[in-house]
Enzyme design. Structure first.
Site, PDB file in Angstrom:
ATOM      1  N   LYS A  13       9.321  40.973   9.213  1.00  0.00           N
ATOM      2  CA  LYS A  13      10.295  39.954   8.837  1.00  0.00           C
ATOM      3  C   LYS A  13      11.038  40.329   7.553  1.00  0.00           C
ATOM      4  CE  LYS A  13       9.712  37.102  12.283  1.00  0.00           C
ATOM      5  NZ  LYS A  13      10.791  36.850  13.268  1.00  0.00           N
ATOM      6  N   ASP A  45      12.812  43.266  27.939  1.00  0.00           N
ATOM      7  CA  ASP A  45      11.791  43.636  26.963  1.00  0.00           C
ATOM      8  C   ASP A  45      12.542  44.179  25.761  1.00  0.00           C
ATOM      9  OD1 ASP A  45       9.848  44.784  25.386  1.00  0.00           O
ATOM     10  OD2 ASP A  45       8.806  45.796  27.027  1.00  0.00           O
ATOM     11  N   TYR A  82       3.306  41.169  10.419  1.00  0.00           N
ATOM     12  CA  TYR A  82       4.340  40.154  10.632  1.00  0.00           C
ATOM     13  C   TYR A  82       5.272  40.087   9.422  1.00  0.00           C
ATOM     14  CZ  TYR A  82       6.361  35.604  11.904  1.00  0.00           C
ATOM     15  OH  TYR A  82       7.222  34.586  12.235  1.00  0.00           O
ATOM     16  N   SER A  83       4.669  40.042   8.229  1.00  0.00           N
ATOM     17  CA  SER A  83       5.467  39.946   7.011  1.00  0.00           C
ATOM     18  C   SER A  83       6.358  41.165   6.833  1.00  0.00           C
ATOM     19  CB  SER A  83       4.546  39.782   5.793  1.00  0.00           C
ATOM     20  OG  SER A  83       3.809  38.574   5.869  1.00  0.00           O
ATOM     21  N   ALA A  84       5.812  42.348   7.100  1.00  0.00           N
ATOM     22  CA  ALA A  84       6.608  43.575   6.962  1.00  0.00           C
ATOM     23  C   ALA A  84       7.790  43.569   7.912  1.00  0.00           C
ATOM     24  CB  ALA A  84       5.722  44.796   7.220  1.00  0.00           C
ATOM     25  N   SER A 114      11.577  34.157   9.051  1.00  0.00           N
ATOM     26  CA  SER A 114      10.375  33.426   8.659  1.00  0.00           C
ATOM     27  C   SER A 114      10.280  33.365   7.145  1.00  0.00           C
ATOM     28  CB  SER A 114       9.139  34.136   9.221  1.00  0.00           C
ATOM     29  OG  SER A 114       7.944  33.687   8.614  1.00  0.00           O
TER      30      SER A 114
END
Length: 285
Positions: free
Chosen positions: A166, A71, A162-164, A149
């Site tokens: 990446k 994990d 997600y954007s933060a 990404s």
């Protein structure tokens, strides 16, 4: 787009020891098989032992495969992954931080726990593994690969968590690259476009529940095997920064020169998704 390539000898994967996180499905599983076929010793890491074993059984030869249930949101698990690898194979040549999680929802409606979970997996998991692996990568003059990404350089509407994560990952990888310009450790930031995997099915909604459906047309996306092939090529050629797909390359360049224009286009595209959380009408109407 494949930029910032240094003139160096190729990275021969034959007999190299390579860890791949998120190796139980999608890009991770396809990459494990592709890297194994090139003669590398692969270490497969994820939380799902059954799926890991299915991937391991497809790798050849069997004595070149190690499965470690991990994990990556837990620092102790990441340290154990590195320790088990070196204990089993005696060295580590490459770490591919591929495990990732996504989400969909507006910032103001999304539970803080969703942001924390995505940062734990997408950013902290890479950091934990990298810190534990770095002494061994320095010794082998090896490679760190971060599967990032398009959203790592241009945020996608409705994917703030997600954007933060990446963006954080891209910044971290860039710093590790700079710090190791003279050590022999190579760093690759690898940005696939939309790929037909389970990431959207497993994405979290605003309440932190599994989305269990995809809002996009999976048939038009790259296949994991295509991405894995490009990843292997990028590793072998010691690329620094790779963006896949025509769409990804367009977003990359337009975000540099006309950021407001590409933000508008991204909004329009993501607003078309079924059950999109994006507001179509202005707030004052």
């Amino acid at each position: 787009m494949e930029t910032r390539q240094r003139t160096q000898m190729k990275f021969d994967l034959h007999n190299k020891v390579v860890i791949i996180t998120g190796a139980s499905s999608g890009i991770g599983a396809a990459s494990a098989l592709a890297i194994s076929k090139l003669g590398a010793k692969v270490v497969l890491a994820s939380r799902n032992i059954d799926k890991l074993n299915l991937v391991a059984n497809k790798c050849t030869p069997k004595n070149n495969v190690l499965v470690v249930v991990t994990d990556i949101s837990k620092e102790s698990d990441c340290k154990n992954l590195i320790d088990k690898t070196v204990e089993h194979f005696g060295r580590l040549d490459a770490l591919v931080c591929n495990a990732g999680k996504s989400m969909r929802g507006l910032v103001e409606n999304t539970s803080v726990s969703v942001f924390r979970e995505l940062m734990d997996v997408n950013f902290w998991g890479c950091l934990y593994c990298t810190q534990a692996a770095m002494p061994h990568l320095l010794k082998s003059r090896g490679m760190l690969v971060g599967v990032s990404s398009v959203s790592g350089f241009k945020s996608l509407a409705g994917r703030s968590g997600y954007s933060a994560s990446k963006h954080a990952l891209n910044g971290f990888l860039d710093c590790v690259k700079t710090e190791n310009l003279k050590t022999g450790v190579h760093v690759l930031t690898f940005c696939p476009g939309f790929t037909a995997t389970d990431i959207r099915l497993n994405a979290l909604n605003e309440r932190g529940e599994t989305q269990a459906e995809t809002p996009r047309n999976e048939e038009k996306m790259m296949k994991p095997e295509e991405v894995a092939h490009k990843l292997c090529q990028s590793i072998q050629q010691k690329k620094d920064f790779v963006v896949l797909t025509k769409e990804g390359k367009i977003i990359y360049w337009l975000s540099k020169f006309v950021p407001n224009f590409i933000s508008k286009k991204i909004f329009e595209e993501f607003a078309k998704e079924p059950n999109s959380p994006l507001r179509i009408q202005p707030l004052n109407e």
